[in-house]
Design a protein around this motif. Sequence first.
Motif, PDB file in Angstrom:
ATOM      1  N   MET A 163       0.815  -1.224   0.000  1.00 24.72           N
ATOM      2  CA  MET A 163       0.000   0.000   0.000  1.00 24.72           C
ATOM      3  C   MET A 163       0.840   1.261   0.000  1.00 24.72           C
ATOM      4  N   GLY A 164       2.159   1.115  -0.088  1.00 26.14           N
ATOM      5  CA  GLY A 164       3.053   2.264  -0.024  1.00 26.14           C
ATOM      6  C   GLY A 164       3.735   2.344   1.332  1.00 26.14           C
ATOM      7  N   ILE A 165       4.334   3.467   1.626  1.00 24.75           N
ATOM      8  CA  ILE A 165       5.013   3.645   2.910  1.00 24.75           C
ATOM      9  C   ILE A 165       3.978   3.687   4.017  1.00 24.75           C
ATOM     10  N   TRP A 166       4.226   2.906   5.044  1.00 26.34           N
ATOM     11  CA  TRP A 166       3.255   2.676   6.115  1.00 26.34           C
ATOM     12  C   TRP A 166       3.878   3.171   7.414  1.00 26.34           C
ATOM     13  N   ALA A 167       3.315   4.222   7.984  1.00 23.54           N
ATOM     14  CA  ALA A 167       3.885   4.812   9.197  1.00 23.54           C
ATOM     15  C   ALA A 167       2.761   5.222  10.144  1.00 23.54           C
ATOM     16  N   PRO A 168       2.205   4.263  10.897  1.00 28.08           N
ATOM     17  CA  PRO A 168       1.109   4.575  11.811  1.00 28.08           C
ATOM     18  C   PRO A 168       1.590   5.403  13.003  1.00 28.08           C
ATOM     19  N   ASP A 169       0.622   5.912  13.746  1.00 26.97           N
ATOM     20  CA  ASP A 169       0.914   6.814  14.859  1.00 26.97           C
ATOM     21  C   ASP A 169       0.174   6.323  16.099  1.00 26.97           C
ATOM     22  N   ALA A 170       0.860   5.553  16.940  1.00 27.79           N
ATOM     23  CA  ALA A 170       0.227   4.999  18.138  1.00 27.79           C
ATOM     24  C   ALA A 170      -0.214   6.101  19.090  1.00 27.79           C
ATOM     25  N   GLY A 171       0.576   7.166  19.178  1.00 25.84           N
ATOM     26  CA  GLY A 171       0.221   8.261  20.074  1.00 25.84           C
ATOM     27  C   GLY A 171      -1.099   8.902  19.697  1.00 25.84           C
ATOM     28  N   ALA A 172      -1.299   9.137  18.406  1.00 36.70           N
ATOM     29  CA  ALA A 172      -2.558   9.735  17.952  1.00 36.70           C
ATOM     30  C   ALA A 172      -3.722   8.782  18.182  1.00 36.70           C
ATOM     31  N   ALA A 173      -3.516   7.493  17.906  1.00 35.97           N
ATOM     32  CA  ALA A 173      -4.598   6.524  18.058  1.00 35.97           C
ATOM     33  C   ALA A 173      -5.022   6.383  19.520  1.00 35.97           C
ATOM     34  N   GLN A 174      -4.062   6.309  20.431  1.00 33.07           N
ATOM     35  CA  GLN A 174      -4.428   6.166  21.839  1.00 33.07           C
ATOM     36  C   GLN A 174      -5.065   7.435  22.395  1.00 33.07           C
ATOM     37  N   ARG A 175      -4.609   8.589  21.938  1.00 34.51           N
ATOM     38  CA  ARG A 175      -5.246   9.831  22.377  1.00 34.51           C
ATOM     39  C   ARG A 175      -6.682   9.925  21.855  1.00 34.51           C
TER      40      ARG A 175
END
Length: 270
Positions: free
Chosen positions: A130-142
């Motif tokens: 799907m391309g470069i994959w860079a999730p953000d755990a901080g944003a998701a938990q907030r």
Amino acid sequence: MSRFEKVFGAGKKPVIAMVHLGALPGTPLHDARGGVEAILAGAAADLAALQAAGVDAVMFGNENDRPYELKVDTASTATMAYVIGRLRDRITVPFGVNVLWDPMASVALAAATGAAFLREIFTGTYASDMGIWAPDAGAAQRYQHRLGNTDCALLYNVSAEFAGSLDPRSLPDRARSAVFSSIPDAVLVSGAITGEAAEMRDLEAVKRVLPKTPVLANTGVKHATIADVLRVADGCIVGSALKHGGDTWATVDPDRAKDFMDKARAARGY
């Protein structure tokens, strides 16, 4: 007691079975003639078969929404919420959700449906289909805290399917770091794609560095391997092995599901 233990019980090794929804509206494989009611009927049949087999929990996912996306259309999340809402009074075990491959949508769906847990890729950077994959755990938990869904356990997949990590650290080092930096409730170890097994040496290595964190096998667990997996892992997520012919895209086979759970119970000793 941890959130994982509150959902699955202390000292348990849960078998979490997948309810794979049919392709959702707007996706290339969606059955427009059958529509949402066909998706609902398929999910209801699979749910009934899995619960009759005695699985410990179920998880609703959109594995059929190929080609996959890193940010899904709002309609996908809304449709999943509708289907789960229609099935809520039939669900007798803890249930979770996973909107591939979108942590924010998964958090929103969990809050909307009252899911007890959710699975996603929350950490790391990957080169993927799907391309470069860079999730953000901080944003998701907030986001989870803003929605007030703080009882929902977060299961972090630390070895993404359909992707390779761009992080030069070993898998155990990445898993250990994710637990320290991003506070998952459990860590999942996967194979290369859906339905393919995680390497036992990977499971063993991750569990070795995370003795106090639940570590689950996320893909490819089969009847012949469930005993070996549960000797190492703290549970597993299973989908394809419970389907007719072991085919990811088939419907749940009640006999295969029951046989799998018989083997899982024997391996766990309860």
